[in-house]
Every structure is written in structure tokens, then in C-alpha cells.
Design a protein around this motif. Structure first.
Motif, PDB file in Angstrom:
ATOM      1  N   UNK A 182       0.844  -1.185   0.000  1.00 14.64           N
ATOM      2  CA  UNK A 182       0.000   0.000   0.000  1.00 14.64           C
ATOM      3  C   UNK A 182       0.885   1.242   0.000  1.00 14.64           C
ATOM      4  N   UNK A 183       0.583   2.187  -0.866  1.00 14.72           N
ATOM      5  CA  UNK A 183       1.307   3.453  -0.965  1.00 14.72           C
ATOM      6  C   UNK A 183       0.388   4.563  -0.471  1.00 14.72           C
ATOM      7  N   UNK A 184       0.928   5.421   0.395  1.00  7.00           N
ATOM      8  CA  UNK A 184       0.167   6.573   0.867  1.00  7.00           C
ATOM      9  C   UNK A 184       0.898   7.847   0.481  1.00  7.00           C
ATOM     10  N   UNK A 185       0.137   8.931   0.348  1.00  6.74           N
ATOM     11  CA  UNK A 185       0.731  10.228  -0.003  1.00  6.74           C
ATOM     12  C   UNK A 185      -0.135  11.357   0.536  1.00  6.74           C
ATOM     13  N   UNK A 186       0.519  12.485   0.745  1.00  3.67           N
ATOM     14  CA  UNK A 186      -0.191  13.728   1.006  1.00  3.67           C
ATOM     15  C   UNK A 186      -0.249  14.477  -0.317  1.00  3.67           C
ATOM     16  N   UNK A 187      -1.410  15.006  -0.624  1.00  7.66           N
ATOM     17  CA  UNK A 187      -1.581  15.809  -1.828  1.00  7.66           C
ATOM     18  C   UNK A 187      -1.905  17.228  -1.370  1.00  7.66           C
ATOM     19  N   UNK A 188      -1.012  18.154  -1.675  1.00  6.88           N
ATOM     20  CA  UNK A 188      -1.182  19.553  -1.291  1.00  6.88           C
ATOM     21  C   UNK A 188      -1.827  20.263  -2.471  1.00  6.88           C
ATOM     22  N   UNK A 189      -2.905  20.978  -2.195  1.00  6.94           N
ATOM     23  CA  UNK A 189      -3.716  21.546  -3.274  1.00  6.94           C
ATOM     24  C   UNK A 189      -3.906  23.046  -3.100  1.00  6.94           C
ATOM     25  N   UNK A 218      -9.201   8.124  -1.016  1.00  5.64           N
ATOM     26  CA  UNK A 218      -8.934   9.291  -0.174  1.00  5.64           C
ATOM     27  C   UNK A 218      -9.251   8.933   1.279  1.00  5.64           C
ATOM     28  N   UNK A 219      -8.258   9.083   2.133  1.00  6.36           N
ATOM     29  CA  UNK A 219      -8.426   8.799   3.563  1.00  6.36           C
ATOM     30  C   UNK A 219      -8.995  10.018   4.273  1.00  6.36           C
ATOM     31  N   UNK A 220      -8.478  11.189   3.918  1.00  7.43           N
ATOM     32  CA  UNK A 220      -8.879  12.422   4.589  1.00  7.43           C
ATOM     33  C   UNK A 220      -8.625  13.601   3.662  1.00  7.43           C
ATOM     34  N   UNK A 221      -9.486  14.591   3.693  1.00  9.01           N
ATOM     35  CA  UNK A 221      -9.311  15.832   2.931  1.00  9.01           C
ATOM     36  C   UNK A 221      -9.775  16.988   3.806  1.00  9.01           C
ATOM     37  N   UNK A 222      -8.877  17.927   4.049  1.00 10.59           N
ATOM     38  CA  UNK A 222      -9.225  19.051   4.914  1.00 10.59           C
ATOM     39  C   UNK A 222      -8.774  20.367   4.299  1.00 10.59           C
ATOM     40  N   UNK A 223      -9.612  21.390   4.451  1.00 10.59           N
ATOM     41  CA  UNK A 223      -9.192  22.719   4.026  1.00 10.59           C
ATOM     42  C   UNK A 223      -8.368  23.328   5.161  1.00 10.59           C
ATOM     43  N   UNK A 224      -7.283  24.002   4.777  1.00  9.78           N
ATOM     44  CA  UNK A 224      -6.323  24.539   5.735  1.00  9.78           C
ATOM     45  C   UNK A 224      -5.957  25.968   5.336  1.00  9.78           C
ATOM     46  N   UNK A 244      -2.639  28.817   4.838  1.00  9.41           N
ATOM     47  CA  UNK A 244      -1.228  28.790   4.474  1.00  9.41           C
ATOM     48  C   UNK A 244      -1.073  28.785   2.961  1.00  9.41           C
ATOM     49  N   UNK A 245       0.091  28.342   2.469  1.00  9.18           N
ATOM     50  CA  UNK A 245       0.334  28.383   1.031  1.00  9.18           C
ATOM     51  C   UNK A 245      -0.535  27.407   0.244  1.00  9.18           C
ATOM     52  N   UNK A 246      -1.066  26.387   0.904  1.00 14.69           N
ATOM     53  CA  UNK A 246      -1.987  25.444   0.258  1.00 14.69           C
ATOM     54  C   UNK A 246      -3.351  25.594   0.900  1.00 14.69           C
ATOM     55  N   UNK A 247      -4.381  25.255   0.144  1.00  9.72           N
ATOM     56  CA  UNK A 247      -5.751  25.451   0.608  1.00  9.72           C
ATOM     57  C   UNK A 247      -6.397  24.159   1.101  1.00  9.72           C
ATOM     58  N   UNK A 248      -5.958  23.030   0.553  1.00  8.99           N
ATOM     59  CA  UNK A 248      -6.507  21.728   0.936  1.00  8.99           C
ATOM     60  C   UNK A 248      -5.342  20.747   1.044  1.00  8.99           C
ATOM     61  N   UNK A 249      -5.364  19.905   2.075  1.00  6.96           N
ATOM     62  CA  UNK A 249      -4.396  18.815   2.197  1.00  6.96           C
ATOM     63  C   UNK A 249      -5.169  17.508   2.246  1.00  6.96           C
ATOM     64  N   UNK A 250      -4.751  16.589   1.390  1.00  5.08           N
ATOM     65  CA  UNK A 250      -5.427  15.298   1.250  1.00  5.08           C
ATOM     66  C   UNK A 250      -4.453  14.192   1.633  1.00  5.08           C
ATOM     67  N   UNK A 251      -4.934  13.192   2.348  1.00  2.00           N
ATOM     68  CA  UNK A 251      -4.159  11.964   2.570  1.00  2.00           C
ATOM     69  C   UNK A 251      -4.848  10.892   1.756  1.00  2.00           C
ATOM     70  N   UNK A 252      -4.082  10.245   0.872  1.00  2.04           N
ATOM     71  CA  UNK A 252      -4.656   9.247  -0.022  1.00  2.04           C
ATOM     72  C   UNK A 252      -3.807   7.990  -0.008  1.00  2.04           C
ATOM     73  N   UNK A 253      -4.405   6.891  -0.466  1.00  2.00           N
ATOM     74  CA  UNK A 253      -3.667   5.641  -0.559  1.00  2.00           C
ATOM     75  C   UNK A 253      -4.107   4.863  -1.787  1.00  2.00           C
TER      76      UNK A 253
END
Length: 77
Positions: free
Chosen positions: A1-8, A28-34, A36-45
Motif C-alpha cells: 500500500x502506498x500513501x501520499x499527502x496531496x497539497x492543493x 482518499x483517507x482524509x481531505x481538509x481545508x487549511x 497557508x500556502x496550500x488550501x486543501x491537504x489530502x491523505x490518499x492511498x
């Protein structure tokens, strides 16, 4: 299994909608608006790095309101 953070980065005012839409995508495991320089951070696998790349290009980047993505695979050293 490969996981990654996707900065959007999104268009102004679209972060919440983008996060909600992406959170429903398979893999997609989690997607949150944040803030800073990115607006959404996603954890996916996915099963492989290739599958992860296909998910980002074919599904995530197609969500309306996204202007740029940066995919950061998780590594265990």
C-alpha cells in the motif's frame, strides 16, 4: 500500500467545496481545508505508485476549482 499527502491550491473561495468533493473519491483517507500556502491537504492511498499517480491525474486534478497540486508520497526510512 502506498500513501501520499496531496497539497492543493484552489481558486479563491473554493477550498471547502474542493475538500468536500475530494473526500468522496475512492482512495482518499482524509481531505481538509487549511490555511497557508496550500488550501486543501489530502491523505490518499493506493496499491501502487502508478495507481496513485493515475488517481491524482484522472480524479483529483479534474475537480473544479483546483489550480495546482503537489503530491508527496509517504516514505518509511
Amino acid at each position: 500500500m502506498v500513501q501520499a499527502y496531496i497539497l492543493i491550491q484552489t481558486e479563491v473561495g473554493k477550498a471547502s467545496t474542493v475538500a468536500e468533493t475530494i473526500s468522496k473519491l475512492p482512495g482518499v483517507i482524509q481531505a481538509e481545508d487549511v490555511t497557508g500556502p496550500y488550501d486543501v491537504i489530502v491523505r490518499a492511498q493506493s496499491d501502487t505508485v502508478d495507481d496513485l499517480g493515475r488517481m491524482v491525474v484522472a480524479k483529483v486534478q479534474q475537480v473544479e476549482g483546483i489550480t495546482r497540486t503537489l503530491t508527496c508520497p509517504v516514505v518509511h526510512l
